[in-house]
Every structure is written in C-alpha cells, then in structure tokens.
Scaffold this motif. Structure first.
Motif, PDB file in Angstrom:
ATOM      1  N   GLN A  19       0.730  -1.146  -0.083  1.00 11.85           N
ATOM      2  CA  GLN A  19       0.234   0.122  -0.033  1.00 11.85           C
ATOM      3  C   GLN A  19       0.712   1.105  -0.021  1.00 11.85           C
ATOM      4  N   ARG A  20       1.868   1.250   0.874  1.00 10.16           N
ATOM      5  CA  ARG A  20       3.027   2.317   1.000  1.00 10.16           C
ATOM      6  C   ARG A  20       3.663   2.425  -0.501  1.00 10.16           C
ATOM      7  N   ALA A  21       3.838   1.513  -0.938  1.00 15.07           N
ATOM      8  CA  ALA A  21       4.601   1.648  -2.174  1.00 15.07           C
ATOM      9  C   ALA A  21       3.811   2.304  -3.385  1.00 15.07           C
ATOM     10  N   LEU A  22       2.576   1.899  -3.402  1.00 18.16           N
ATOM     11  CA  LEU A  22       1.482   2.482  -4.054  1.00 18.16           C
ATOM     12  C   LEU A  22       1.312   3.923  -4.103  1.00 18.16           C
ATOM     13  N   GLY A  23       1.136   4.410  -2.679  1.00 17.72           N
ATOM     14  CA  GLY A  23       1.082   5.649  -2.454  1.00 17.72           C
ATOM     15  C   GLY A  23       2.260   6.326  -2.675  1.00 17.72           C
ATOM     16  N   PHE A  24       3.334   5.800  -2.731  1.00 21.37           N
ATOM     17  CA  PHE A  24       4.621   6.590  -3.099  1.00 21.37           C
ATOM     18  C   PHE A  24       4.712   6.655  -4.506  1.00 21.37           C
ATOM     19  N   TRP A  25       4.337   5.561  -5.224  1.00 25.35           N
ATOM     20  CA  TRP A  25       4.322   5.592  -6.621  1.00 25.35           C
ATOM     21  C   TRP A  25       3.306   6.740  -7.169  1.00 25.35           C
ATOM     22  N   LEU A  26       2.449   7.105  -6.626  1.00 23.04           N
ATOM     23  CA  LEU A  26       1.283   7.896  -6.755  1.00 23.04           C
ATOM     24  C   LEU A  26       1.969   9.400  -6.839  1.00 23.04           C
ATOM     25  N   TYR A  27       2.813   9.716  -5.386  1.00 25.92           N
ATOM     26  CA  TYR A  27       3.423  10.749  -5.727  1.00 25.92           C
ATOM     27  C   TYR A  27       4.629  10.870  -6.617  1.00 25.92           C
ATOM     28  N   LEU A  28       5.312  10.013  -6.950  1.00 27.09           N
ATOM     29  CA  LEU A  28       6.246  10.145  -7.962  1.00 27.09           C
ATOM     30  C   LEU A  28       5.461  10.401  -9.460  1.00 27.09           C
ATOM     31  N   MET A  29       4.270  10.053  -9.583  1.00 25.33           N
ATOM     32  CA  MET A  29       3.513  10.291 -10.905  1.00 25.33           C
ATOM     33  C   MET A  29       3.170  11.701 -10.931  1.00 25.33           C
ATOM     34  N   GLY A  30       2.928  12.314  -9.709  1.00 21.94           N
ATOM     35  CA  GLY A  30       2.630  13.591  -9.732  1.00 21.94           C
ATOM     36  C   GLY A  30       3.922  14.329  -9.896  1.00 21.94           C
ATOM     37  N   ASP A  31       5.085  13.713  -9.430  1.00 21.74           N
ATOM     38  CA  ASP A  31       6.431  14.554  -9.558  1.00 21.74           C
ATOM     39  C   ASP A  31       6.615  14.626 -11.154  1.00 21.74           C
ATOM     40  N   ALA A  32       6.217  13.626 -11.707  1.00 15.37           N
ATOM     41  CA  ALA A  32       6.672  13.356 -13.193  1.00 15.37           C
ATOM     42  C   ALA A  32       5.681  14.252 -14.259  1.00 15.37           C
ATOM     43  N   VAL A  33       4.480  14.587 -13.454  1.00 13.80           N
ATOM     44  CA  VAL A  33       3.597  15.842 -14.233  1.00 13.80           C
ATOM     45  C   VAL A  33       4.511  17.038 -14.013  1.00 13.80           C
ATOM     46  N   ILE A  34       5.043  17.377 -12.812  1.00 15.24           N
ATOM     47  CA  ILE A  34       5.614  18.387 -12.500  1.00 15.24           C
ATOM     48  C   ILE A  34       6.921  18.645 -13.533  1.00 15.24           C
ATOM     49  N   PHE A  35       7.713  17.641 -13.509  1.00 14.83           N
ATOM     50  CA  PHE A  35       8.792  17.886 -14.455  1.00 14.83           C
ATOM     51  C   PHE A  35       8.550  17.848 -15.691  1.00 14.83           C
ATOM     52  N   ALA A  36       7.257  17.106 -16.272  1.00 22.51           N
ATOM     53  CA  ALA A  36       6.879  17.169 -17.637  1.00 22.51           C
ATOM     54  C   ALA A  36       6.616  18.682 -18.236  1.00 22.51           C
ATOM     55  N   LEU A  37       5.921  19.489 -17.034  1.00 22.44           N
ATOM     56  CA  LEU A  37       5.579  20.647 -17.536  1.00 22.44           C
ATOM     57  C   LEU A  37       6.784  21.624 -17.419  1.00 22.44           C
ATOM     58  N   LEU A  38       7.737  21.214 -16.587  1.00 27.84           N
ATOM     59  CA  LEU A  38       9.115  22.249 -16.679  1.00 27.84           C
ATOM     60  C   LEU A  38       9.671  22.031 -17.857  1.00 27.84           C
ATOM     61  N   PHE A  39       9.656  20.717 -18.370  1.00 31.88           N
ATOM     62  CA  PHE A  39      10.492  20.626 -19.655  1.00 31.88           C
ATOM     63  C   PHE A  39       9.702  21.304 -20.666  1.00 31.88           C
ATOM     64  N   ALA A  40       8.332  21.243 -20.668  1.00 35.40           N
ATOM     65  CA  ALA A  40       7.301  21.968 -21.940  1.00 35.40           C
ATOM     66  C   ALA A  40       7.585  23.540 -21.629  1.00 35.40           C
ATOM     67  N   THR A  41       7.847  23.808 -20.546  1.00 33.90           N
ATOM     68  CA  THR A  41       8.073  25.453 -20.320  1.00 33.90           C
ATOM     69  C   THR A  41       9.370  25.819 -20.964  1.00 33.90           C
TER      70      THR A  41
END
Lengths: 199, 99
Positions: A19-41
C-alpha cells in the motif's frame, strides 16, 4: 515464497508495504507531471534569450556527460544496496548506500559549480526567460537529488541503529523508487536541455 | 515483493550506458546533421526511459500491481494533454504573431 505460507503478521507487513509503495508511486507520478511541465516550459522558452547567451555558448558537454555518468552509476549502486537488503546483509547495505551518497554528492557538486559559473558570467536566472526556465528545471531536479541524499543519510542511520527490520526495508524500497525516478528525470534533462542545446 | 537478481541491474546499466553514449558521442563529433541528430537523441531518450522502468524500477505486466500501471498510464495521458496542449497553443500563437 508464496503468499499462502506467510504468517498473519508477515502478510500484514507485506500488505502495508505494498500500500505504501502504491502511495509513493502516486506521488512520483505527480512529480513526473511537474517535471513534464517544466520541460515543456523550458522548450518553449529556448528562443527567449533576450539578446543574452544561448545554450550553445553556456553548456559544457563534458560536464553534462560527467554528471550523467555519476547519476547512472549511482542508480546501479543503489540497485546493489537493494539486492543487499534482500540478502539481509547489513554491512553491504551501508556500504552501497555510502557509495551512492558519494556519487550523488559529486553530481550536486558539479551542478552547483556549473550554476555558480553561469551566475558569475552574468548568465543567472534573471538574465532571460530562457535562463529562468533552465535554472527552474535543472534546479528542481537538483533539489530532488539533494533531498534524496538527505534521505540516504537518514535511512543509513536507521539501518545502522535498527538493522534491516521490515519497516526499514520498506522505506529503503521507496527510497530506491525515488532514486531511480530521479535518474529518469535526468535522462530527460540531458536529452532536452544539454544535447539539443549543444547541436 | 519478488526478487530481482544482479543480472537485471547489470543488463539495465549496460543498456543505459549504450543509450547514453550514442547521443553524447554524436553531439561531440557532430556526426549527423542537426535534424537527424535530434531524432536520434529523442529515440535514445525514450528507449532509455523504458530501460530504466523495466530494469531499475522493475515494471512489467505480470508482477507489478495493476494500480501502479494504471497510475503510470494515466500520468502519461495527463502529460500528453498538458504538454501537447501547451505546445499547440504556443506554436499557434507564435505563428499568428509572425503573420
């Protein structure tokens, strides 16, 4: 080892860990979105140099290659640490965490030196939109790596004091996800920032 | 919580080194025209991300929980919409400002 043969307690630990691995994975996916938008910018801001220096004038291929090598090898050494956790070898875990820390610290040193050099030659984040985007993107990654280093120190201390208990092993697993994720983000940085900038 | 052998990490590492060395070497030597080089950099990057996901994060279609894969696919969709949308708007705006 099949789930059937586990005791009630072991099964609970395994479930909590997943369960904790899934929760942390969801955080990483959110982080991936942040990085993707910084790349686009960043990509959109590349032409916005305001008459200032371009990536071609500022970036150093050897420095980027060295940073890439440090981070990639540190991903491998963290893998060795994970294998040592599975093998229950506490000393090896501490050793590989130590090596990973040194490699990560070397990466941060190179990045800070690059940033200091840019700022010293008047190419700081306030020079142009391009440089603002550059410092934001690469700096965000650098902050993540620094947090990873702090996390390695904390978990190293836990391994030394508490040993490889189930909760500590579970935390080391999530730190591994984080560390490998940062290497993926760096693949994006050298492929979008440094290499195209130096064409 | 299946075990991942040493071989998995080593294979991943070697593949990652190769996929890093190719674009760096091409940029250092300017062996290709810029357009083609950009394409190679992009392909090598995508392949390397897949290598990291498979060999370092151990994602696969059998042992990885379905929720994790679903979250990854959903994130990819979000990134596609937001990054693709940003480029669409900015390039369109750029063209209108030019003409």
């Amino acid at each position: 080892m099949s789930v059937m043969h586990l005791s009630e307690h072991e099964r609970e630990e395994l479930e909590t860990r997943e369960q904790r691995a899934l929760g942390f994975w969801l955080y990483l996916m959110g982080d991936a979105v942040i990085f993707a938008l910084l790349f686009a910018t960043y990509a959109i801001m590349i032409p916005g140099t305001a008459g200032g220096p371009t990536g071609k004038q500022l970036f150093n291929l050897n420095n980027a290659a060295l940073e890439t090598a440090l981070l990639l090898v540190s991903s491998l050494t963290f893998g060795f640490a994970s294998l040592s956790v599975q093998a229950g070898n506490r000393k090896a875990v501490l050793g590989w965490l130590g090596v990973t820390f040194v490699l990560g610290a070397g990466f941060i040193f190179l990045e800070l030196r690059e940033f200091a050099g840019l700022i010293a030659q008047g190419a700081g984040p306030d020079r142009s939109g391009f440089l603002s985007a550059f410092f934001t993107l690469v700096g965000t990654h650098g902050v993540h790596v620094s947090m990873g280093l702090l996390w390695i120190v904390i978990l190293g201390a836990q391994v030394a004091v508490k040993g490889l208990t189930a909760p500590v092993a579970s935390r080391l697993f999530r730190l591994g996800l984080f560390w490998h994720f940062l290497d993926i983000a760096w693949v994006g940085i050298f492929s979008i920032v440094y290499l195209p900038g130096l064409l | 919580m299946e075990r991942h052998g040493l071989a998995t990490y080593l294979i991943g590492f070697v593949l990652a080194v190769v996929l890093t060395a190719i674009p760096f070497w091409l940029v250092a030597t300017h062996a290709l025209p810029p357009q083609r080089l950009l394409l190679v950099i992009g392909i090598a990057a995508v392949l390397q991300v897949l290598v990291h996901l498979r060999f370092f994060l151990h994602l696969n279609f059998t042992t990885t929980p379905k929720e994790n894969l679903l979250a990854l696919v959903f994130t990819a969709l979000l990134i596609f919409i937001m990054v693709g949308g940003s480029f669409w708007i900015m390039f369109d705006l750029h063209q209108r400002m030019m003409s």
